[in-house]
Scaffold this active site. Structure first.
Site, PDB file in Angstrom:
ATOM      1  NE  ARG A  51      -2.140 -12.393   4.294  1.00 39.42           N
ATOM      2  CZ  ARG A  51      -2.155 -11.164   4.816  1.00 39.42           C
ATOM      3  NH1 ARG A  51      -1.646 -10.158   4.157  1.00 39.42           N
ATOM      4  NH2 ARG A  51      -2.627 -10.943   6.020  1.00 39.42           N
ATOM      5  CG  ASP A  87      -5.647  -5.347   1.372  1.00 42.11           C
ATOM      6  OD1 ASP A  87      -6.347  -6.220   1.918  1.00 42.11           O
ATOM      7  OD2 ASP A  87      -4.774  -4.706   1.991  1.00 42.11           O
ATOM      8  CE  LYS A 104      -1.680  -7.612   0.313  1.00 40.53           C
ATOM      9  NZ  LYS A 104      -0.767  -7.281   1.432  1.00 40.53           N
ATOM     10  CG  ASP A 158      -1.871  -7.374   7.499  1.00 39.82           C
ATOM     11  OD1 ASP A 158      -2.360  -8.070   6.583  1.00 39.82           O
ATOM     12  OD2 ASP A 158      -1.777  -6.133   7.441  1.00 39.82           O
ATOM     13  CG  ASP A 167      -2.145   0.837   1.103  1.00 36.20           C
ATOM     14  OD1 ASP A 167      -2.254   1.594   0.130  1.00 36.20           O
ATOM     15  OD2 ASP A 167      -3.014   0.756   1.999  1.00 36.20           O
ATOM     16  CB  SER A 189      -6.590  -9.588   0.616  1.00 38.13           C
ATOM     17  OG  SER A 189      -5.260  -9.266   0.297  1.00 38.13           O
TER      18      SER A 189
END
Ligand SMILES: *[C@@H]1O[C@H](CO)[C@@H](O)[C@H](O)[C@H]1NC(C)=O
Ligand SMILES: *[C@@H]1O[C@H](CO)[C@@H](O)[C@H](O)[C@H]1NC(C)=O
Ligand SMILES: *[C@@H]1O[C@H](CO)[C@@H](O)[C@H](O)[C@H]1NC(C)=O
Length: 258
Positions: A216, A159, A157, A220, A81, A191
């Site tokens: 994921r 999210d 990725k 985290d 990010d 994610s």
């Protein structure tokens, strides 16, 4: 990164199921991701060595390629990010922060490719990324997939902050189609399960394997050994579900250790 953890948890025992057909990640991807250590540090004025900028990714590329990591398979250098500008450009495209990424993402991708490495980038299917940068909701998916392909990015990725379950059900498969439609093979990390508790029935690992290369499962990783242990415990408890979800082209991601 995923590295050892993925290798341990997602290894050979998998069932032969359908995987996302982009030819990528037949073995678990290995590399480096900025988040765990460098977070959303954008203060390049006071913290030039640790801030999210092209210099950080160039440094990591040099380490991977000059210190022997690449030869071991650590080829992904992944932006997380806080890389983008707060505004899209006049054509509605995402753009990197001009001060921190003056050379642009395409040039950074070429830097990786010249060294036998790959570049990963980050987006979020909600209105905003977790760090408050522009998100990639449904109506921005096509344009952002095209932008990443034009930049010759190798992995994405996606999210899930600021999105709900209904949007995720639509957005994660649609991004998979959009990436495919660009014609550039781009590894796709979702994610999605981490936002739905990581387990069936809320999470459908059959479907995930068909649309994502990597996902994921859980929260985290933080910068502590306790955090690593808590993830290992969760993976251990749920290994029956997780092992059968994984295979060539489709992997569990317990999160990076950078
Ligand atoms: C897109 O999907 C088709 C069919 O699944 C596959 O043959 C092709 O290699 C994919 N292309 C890319 C760029 O992922
Ligand atoms: C999810 O978000 C969309 C778009 O903001 C909204 O229209 C929808 O009502 C939301 N759904 C739920 C279940 O919250
Ligand atoms: C999970 O996804 C697969 C593949 O898309 C689908 O065939 C199946 O019906 C789904 N399972 C559930 C419980 O929704």
């Amino acid at each position: 990164v995923w590295e050892r953890l993925v290798l341990v948890f997602a290894s050979a025992l998998s069932v032969a199921t359908l995987a996302l057909d982009n030819g990528l990640m037949r073995t678990p991807p290995m590399g480096w991701l900025a988040w765990e250590r460098f977070r959303c540090d954008i203060d390049c004025e006071h913290d030039p060595k640790n801030c999210i900028s092209e210099n950080l990714f160039i440094d990591m590329a040099d380490r991977l390629s000059e210190d022997g990591w690449r030869e071991l398979g650590y080829v992904y250098v992944n932006i997380d990010d806080c890389w983008s500008s707060m505004e899209r450009d006049k054509q509605g495209r995402l753009q990197p922060d001009p001060k921190r990424f003056p050379g642009g993402i395409h040039k950074l991708a070429r830097y990786m490719h010249d060294r036998g490495l790959k570049l990963g980038i980050y987006g979020d299917m909600g209105t905003h990324t977790c760090g408050g940068y522009p998100g990639t909701p449904m109506d921005k998916i096509m344009i952002d997939a095209l932008t990443f392909a034009e930049w010759e990015v190798d992995m994405f990725k996606y999210d899930g902050c600021y999105s709900n379950a209904t949007e995720q059900e639509q957005g994660y498969p649609f991004m998979s189609k959009a990436l495919n439609a660009t014609g550039r093979p781009i590894g796709y990390s979702c994610s999605w399960p981490a936002y739905q508790g990581g387990l069936p029935p809320k999470v459908n690992y059959t479907q995930l394997g068909e649309i994502c290369n990597l996902w994921r499962n859980y929260g985290d990783i933080q910068d502590s050994w306790d955090s690593v242990l808590s993830i290992i415990d969760w993976v251990f408890e749920n290994q029956d579900v997780l092992i059968s979800a994984a295979g060539p082209g489709r992997w569990n991601d317990p999160d990076m250790v950078s």
